[in-house]
Motif scaffolding. Structure first.
Motif, PDB file in Angstrom:
ATOM      1  N   GLU A 121      -5.217  -6.754   7.147  1.00  0.00           N
ATOM      2  CA  GLU A 121      -6.000  -7.663   6.295  1.00  0.00           C
ATOM      3  C   GLU A 121      -5.245  -7.884   4.983  1.00  0.00           C
ATOM      4  N   PRO A 122      -5.065  -9.128   4.564  1.00  0.00           N
ATOM      5  CA  PRO A 122      -4.340  -9.361   3.320  1.00  0.00           C
ATOM      6  C   PRO A 122      -5.059  -8.705   2.139  1.00  0.00           C
ATOM      7  N   SER A 123      -4.315  -7.881   1.413  1.00  0.00           N
ATOM      8  CA  SER A 123      -4.904  -7.103   0.324  1.00  0.00           C
ATOM      9  C   SER A 123      -3.919  -6.964  -0.825  1.00  0.00           C
ATOM     10  N   MET A 124      -4.470  -6.717  -1.997  1.00  0.00           N
ATOM     11  CA  MET A 124      -3.680  -6.341  -3.174  1.00  0.00           C
ATOM     12  C   MET A 124      -4.182  -4.964  -3.595  1.00  0.00           C
TER      13      MET A 124
ATOM     14  N   ALA B 270       0.838  -1.201   0.000  1.00  0.00           N
ATOM     15  CA  ALA B 270       0.000   0.000   0.000  1.00  0.00           C
ATOM     16  C   ALA B 270       0.869   1.245   0.000  1.00  0.00           C
ATOM     17  N   GLU B 271       0.334   2.308  -0.567  1.00  0.00           N
ATOM     18  CA  GLU B 271       1.016   3.594  -0.493  1.00  0.00           C
ATOM     19  C   GLU B 271       0.975   4.083   0.951  1.00  0.00           C
TER      20      GLU B 271
ATOM     21  N   ASN C 101       6.180  16.909  -1.998  1.00  0.00           N
ATOM     22  CA  ASN C 101       6.214  18.366  -1.891  1.00  0.00           C
ATOM     23  C   ASN C 101       5.410  18.929  -0.717  1.00  0.00           C
ATOM     24  N   GLY C 102       5.019  18.114   0.236  1.00  0.00           N
ATOM     25  CA  GLY C 102       4.315  18.604   1.405  1.00  0.00           C
ATOM     26  C   GLY C 102       2.932  19.180   1.139  1.00  0.00           C
ATOM     27  N   GLY C 103       2.403  18.999  -0.056  1.00  0.00           N
ATOM     28  CA  GLY C 103       1.095  19.549  -0.407  1.00  0.00           C
ATOM     29  C   GLY C 103      -0.029  18.602  -0.058  1.00  0.00           C
ATOM     30  N   PRO C 104      -1.251  18.991  -0.392  1.00  0.00           N
ATOM     31  CA  PRO C 104      -2.391  18.111  -0.119  1.00  0.00           C
ATOM     32  C   PRO C 104      -2.337  16.854  -0.986  1.00  0.00           C
ATOM     33  N   ARG C 105      -2.866  15.774  -0.455  1.00  0.00           N
ATOM     34  CA  ARG C 105      -2.892  14.512  -1.199  1.00  0.00           C
ATOM     35  C   ARG C 105      -3.903  14.635  -2.330  1.00  0.00           C
ATOM     36  N   VAL C 106      -3.511  14.223  -3.519  1.00  0.00           N
ATOM     37  CA  VAL C 106      -4.410  14.336  -4.668  1.00  0.00           C
ATOM     38  C   VAL C 106      -5.051  13.007  -5.044  1.00  0.00           C
ATOM     39  N   SER C 107      -4.490  11.909  -4.574  1.00  0.00           N
ATOM     40  CA  SER C 107      -5.041  10.600  -4.906  1.00  0.00           C
ATOM     41  C   SER C 107      -5.328   9.845  -3.621  1.00  0.00           C
ATOM     42  N   GLY C 108      -6.387  10.279  -2.930  1.00  0.00           N
ATOM     43  CA  GLY C 108      -6.688   9.688  -1.641  1.00  0.00           C
ATOM     44  C   GLY C 108      -8.112   9.197  -1.483  1.00  0.00           C
TER      45      GLY C 108
ATOM     46  N   LEU D 216      -9.320  -6.375  -2.761  1.00  0.00           N
ATOM     47  CA  LEU D 216      -8.688  -5.658  -3.865  1.00  0.00           C
ATOM     48  C   LEU D 216      -8.952  -4.190  -3.559  1.00  0.00           C
ATOM     49  N   ARG D 217      -7.889  -3.411  -3.404  1.00  0.00           N
ATOM     50  CA  ARG D 217      -8.029  -2.017  -2.976  1.00  0.00           C
ATOM     51  C   ARG D 217      -7.374  -1.081  -3.981  1.00  0.00           C
ATOM     52  N   LEU D 218      -7.826   0.165  -3.942  1.00  0.00           N
ATOM     53  CA  LEU D 218      -7.238   1.182  -4.812  1.00  0.00           C
ATOM     54  C   LEU D 218      -7.450   2.553  -4.213  1.00  0.00           C
ATOM     55  N   ASP D 219      -6.679   3.497  -4.725  1.00  0.00           N
ATOM     56  CA  ASP D 219      -6.919   4.898  -4.416  1.00  0.00           C
ATOM     57  C   ASP D 219      -7.078   5.613  -5.744  1.00  0.00           C
ATOM     58  N   ALA D 220      -7.959   6.594  -5.762  1.00  0.00           N
ATOM     59  CA  ALA D 220      -8.248   7.344  -6.985  1.00  0.00           C
ATOM     60  C   ALA D 220      -8.107   8.832  -6.714  1.00  0.00           C
ATOM     61  N   TRP D 221      -7.972   9.569  -7.789  1.00  0.00           N
ATOM     62  CA  TRP D 221      -7.841  11.023  -7.723  1.00  0.00           C
ATOM     63  C   TRP D 221      -9.023  11.601  -6.957  1.00  0.00           C
TER      64      TRP D 221
END
Length: 187
Positions: A82-85, A70-71, A154-161, A121-126
């Motif tokens: 929990e086991p995840s991809m 995971a990121e 760059n210490g900025g806000p997360r864009v893909s969360g 199965l997990r993901l993060d999106a914009w």
């Protein structure tokens, strides 16, 4: 169509995919993927065996990155137990758009996660791409939460969360799978 592991010589095609996708997204009014992805980081994921290509004869139709890692800063300690991809960088060539190739790739990823003994199965999106979020919801993912803080870049806000998950499950994705058998993961 067949799915294969990416190889280092695929790097230029993968970078072109990202540029093509960013251009298309820009036309739709999204800033997603507007920053170039570092070639060295992409090459490292190829060499790690987590990048996969959908090939249609000699043409590349799509790509997906699937990893047990995971990121940082997105998922809770409890969720990580929990086991995840995790799906990253799912991209379909524009000429293959509208044929559910993305859905088939997600089904392949869910099947591979299931074979790896993953629960999710997990993901993060914009976070600002509501059309993409809706797409994942239509693919049976459930929104978990949106993380806006804690970006390592760059210490900025997360864009893909925008976080989502669906159970790992066997699937008939219709792709000829030429990838090595997945290893079991630990939760």
């Amino acid at each position: 169509m067949r799915i294969t592991p990416a190889i280092p010589s695929d790097l230029s095609r993968l970078l072109a995919f990202r540029t093509e996708a960013a251009s298309w997204l820009s036309e739709l009014g999204s800033d997603q993927w507007s920053r170039p992805y570092p070639a060295d980081k992409l090459l490292a994921t190829i060499e790690a065996g987590t990048v996969f290509m959908v090939r249609d004869g000699e043409r590349t139709a799509g790509t997906i990155t699937l990893t047990p890692d995971a990121e940082d800063g997105l998922w809770s300690v409890e969720e990580l137990s929990e086991p995840s991809m995790f799906v990253n960088k799912l991209t379909v060539a524009r000429e293959y758009a509208g044929n559910n190739l993305g859905g088939r790739l997600l089904d392949w990823a869910g099947d591979r996660a299931y074979q790896s003994s993953a629960k999710w199965l997990r993901l993060d999106a914009w976070t600002t791409n509501t059309a993409l979020q809706r797409y994942y919801l239509d693919q049976d993912f459930q929104h978990v939460r949106t993380v806006l803080e804690g970006s390592a870049v760059n210490g900025g806000p997360r864009v893909s969360g925008w976080l989502a998950q669906r159970p790992a499950r066997p699937a008939d994705h219709g792709l000829t799978d030429e990838t090595p058998r997945p290893q079991h993961i630990r939760g």
